[in-house]
Scaffold this motif. Structure first.
Motif, PDB file in Angstrom:
ATOM      1  N   UNK A 187      11.290 -20.422   7.594  1.00 49.34           N
ATOM      2  CA  UNK A 187      12.498 -21.158   7.987  1.00 49.34           C
ATOM      3  C   UNK A 187      12.697 -21.054   9.495  1.00 49.34           C
ATOM      4  N   UNK A 188      13.114 -22.153  10.092  1.00 48.20           N
ATOM      5  CA  UNK A 188      13.377 -22.150  11.532  1.00 48.20           C
ATOM      6  C   UNK A 188      12.209 -22.554  12.388  1.00 48.20           C
ATOM      7  N   UNK A 189      11.046 -22.785  11.781  1.00 43.16           N
ATOM      8  CA  UNK A 189       9.856 -23.198  12.509  1.00 43.16           C
ATOM      9  C   UNK A 189       9.328 -24.517  11.967  1.00 43.16           C
ATOM     10  N   UNK A 190       8.686 -25.309  12.846  1.00 38.10           N
ATOM     11  CA  UNK A 190       7.911 -26.448  12.374  1.00 38.10           C
ATOM     12  C   UNK A 190       6.456 -25.992  12.224  1.00 38.10           C
ATOM     13  N   UNK A 191       5.557 -26.903  11.867  1.00 35.74           N
ATOM     14  CA  UNK A 191       4.158 -26.533  11.618  1.00 35.74           C
ATOM     15  C   UNK A 191       3.429 -26.073  12.878  1.00 35.74           C
ATOM     16  N   UNK A 192       4.024 -26.246  14.061  1.00 37.12           N
ATOM     17  CA  UNK A 192       3.429 -25.758  15.308  1.00 37.12           C
ATOM     18  C   UNK A 192       4.017 -24.416  15.730  1.00 37.12           C
ATOM     19  N   UNK A 193       4.794 -23.772  14.833  1.00 43.12           N
ATOM     20  CA  UNK A 193       5.466 -22.501  15.120  1.00 43.12           C
ATOM     21  C   UNK A 193       6.451 -22.639  16.275  1.00 43.12           C
ATOM     22  N   UNK A 194       7.034 -23.824  16.395  1.00 43.75           N
ATOM     23  CA  UNK A 194       8.055 -24.088  17.399  1.00 43.75           C
ATOM     24  C   UNK A 194       9.419 -23.976  16.732  1.00 43.75           C
ATOM     25  N   UNK A 195      10.357 -23.225  17.315  1.00 48.70           N
ATOM     26  CA  UNK A 195      11.685 -23.090  16.703  1.00 48.70           C
ATOM     27  C   UNK A 195      12.406 -24.433  16.572  1.00 48.70           C
ATOM     28  N   UNK A 196      13.108 -24.581  15.455  1.00 52.79           N
ATOM     29  CA  UNK A 196      13.896 -25.776  15.186  1.00 52.79           C
ATOM     30  C   UNK A 196      15.334 -25.570  15.627  1.00 52.79           C
ATOM     31  N   UNK A 197      15.996 -26.647  16.029  1.00 50.31           N
ATOM     32  CA  UNK A 197      17.410 -26.567  16.414  1.00 50.31           C
ATOM     33  C   UNK A 197      18.303 -26.291  15.216  1.00 50.31           C
ATOM     34  N   UNK A 198      17.936 -26.840  14.068  1.00 48.12           N
ATOM     35  CA  UNK A 198      18.758 -26.706  12.870  1.00 48.12           C
ATOM     36  C   UNK A 198      17.867 -26.371  11.680  1.00 48.12           C
ATOM     37  N   UNK A 199      18.277 -25.391  10.879  1.00 43.77           N
ATOM     38  CA  UNK A 199      17.509 -25.004   9.697  1.00 43.77           C
ATOM     39  C   UNK A 199      18.402 -24.171   8.777  1.00 43.77           C
ATOM     40  N   UNK A 200      17.953 -24.005   7.537  1.00 48.32           N
ATOM     41  CA  UNK A 200      18.663 -23.175   6.577  1.00 48.32           C
ATOM     42  C   UNK A 200      18.197 -21.736   6.734  1.00 48.32           C
ATOM     43  N   UNK A 201      19.136 -20.835   7.013  1.00 48.60           N
ATOM     44  CA  UNK A 201      18.826 -19.418   7.224  1.00 48.60           C
ATOM     45  C   UNK A 201      18.223 -18.797   5.962  1.00 48.60           C
ATOM     46  N   UNK A 202      17.309 -17.855   6.151  1.00 47.08           N
ATOM     47  CA  UNK A 202      16.629 -17.178   5.047  1.00 47.08           C
ATOM     48  C   UNK A 202      17.631 -16.539   4.081  1.00 47.08           C
ATOM     49  N   UNK A 203      18.752 -16.037   4.589  1.00 49.47           N
ATOM     50  CA  UNK A 203      19.740 -15.405   3.716  1.00 49.47           C
ATOM     51  C   UNK A 203      20.438 -16.424   2.814  1.00 49.47           C
ATOM     52  N   UNK A 204      20.645 -17.628   3.334  1.00 48.38           N
ATOM     53  CA  UNK A 204      21.228 -18.697   2.510  1.00 48.38           C
ATOM     54  C   UNK A 204      20.240 -19.132   1.436  1.00 48.38           C
ATOM     55  N   UNK A 205      18.969 -19.247   1.793  1.00 48.16           N
ATOM     56  CA  UNK A 205      17.940 -19.569   0.808  1.00 48.16           C
ATOM     57  C   UNK A 205      17.908 -18.511  -0.291  1.00 48.16           C
ATOM     58  N   UNK A 206      18.000 -17.246   0.102  1.00 47.72           N
ATOM     59  CA  UNK A 206      17.994 -16.145  -0.859  1.00 47.72           C
ATOM     60  C   UNK A 206      19.187 -16.240  -1.811  1.00 47.72           C
ATOM     61  N   UNK A 207      20.374 -16.507  -1.279  1.00 48.44           N
ATOM     62  CA  UNK A 207      21.572 -16.642  -2.132  1.00 48.44           C
ATOM     63  C   UNK A 207      21.401 -17.792  -3.129  1.00 48.44           C
ATOM     64  N   UNK A 208      20.845 -18.899  -2.664  1.00 46.91           N
ATOM     65  CA  UNK A 208      20.645 -20.054  -3.537  1.00 46.91           C
ATOM     66  C   UNK A 208      19.645 -19.741  -4.650  1.00 46.91           C
ATOM     67  N   UNK A 209      18.559 -19.065  -4.297  1.00 44.70           N
ATOM     68  CA  UNK A 209      17.566 -18.703  -5.304  1.00 44.70           C
ATOM     69  C   UNK A 209      18.122 -17.702  -6.308  1.00 44.70           C
ATOM     70  N   UNK A 210      18.886 -16.739  -5.831  1.00 46.30           N
ATOM     71  CA  UNK A 210      19.525 -15.782  -6.739  1.00 46.30           C
ATOM     72  C   UNK A 210      20.445 -16.502  -7.715  1.00 46.30           C
TER      73      UNK A 210
END
Length: 123
Positions: free
Chosen positions: A64-87
């Motif tokens: 999360x937060x990277x594109x396929x070139x390992x460049x940071x994205x301006x907007x993305x879903x935080x890993x903790x939010x993804x974790x809460x959703x999966x839980x």
């Protein structure tokens, strides 16, 4: 659910032999440190990580937060939010991110066949 950049993380016996093999397939270094037994390679949009002595099994990796070139994205879903959703969807975790933190964090889940899936946020 946007998990970010995708790659396959391969556990290898000999980092230099594996790197040389994948370079013959057209992959080129994107990052990593072979002296620390890891390197990231890219061919077009395809990214693989080679890791010697770091993991027991090959795994799918999402950043999360990277594109396929390992460049940071301006907007993305935080890993903790993804974790809460999966839980909330009943997914069980092998390793969890500290939900009280911010910035870099990761979690690991297993698919039904025992394949590890790493969600590793670097930003």
């Amino acid at each position: 659910m946007d998990l970010g950049a995708f790659s396959v993380s391969l556990t290898v016996r000999d980092i230099e032999a594996s790197r040389a093999f994948y370079e013959k397939l057209g992959f080129a270094a994107l990052g990593g440190d072979p002296s620390q037994n890891w390197v990231i390679l890219k061919n077009g949009d395809h990214v693989i990580g080679l890791f010697q002595g770091m993991f027991e099994k090959n795994m799918l990796t999402f950043n999360p937060g990277w594109n396929q070139d390992a460049t940071p994205l301006d907007s993305f879903t935080d890993v903790r939010e993804l974790q809460r959703e999966l839980k909330a969807n009943g997914v069980e975790f092998v390793t969890e991110a500290d939900e009280s933190g911010s910035g870099p964090a990761h979690f690991v889940v297993l698919d039904p066949d025992g394949n590890p899936v790493l969600v590793d946020q670097h930003v």
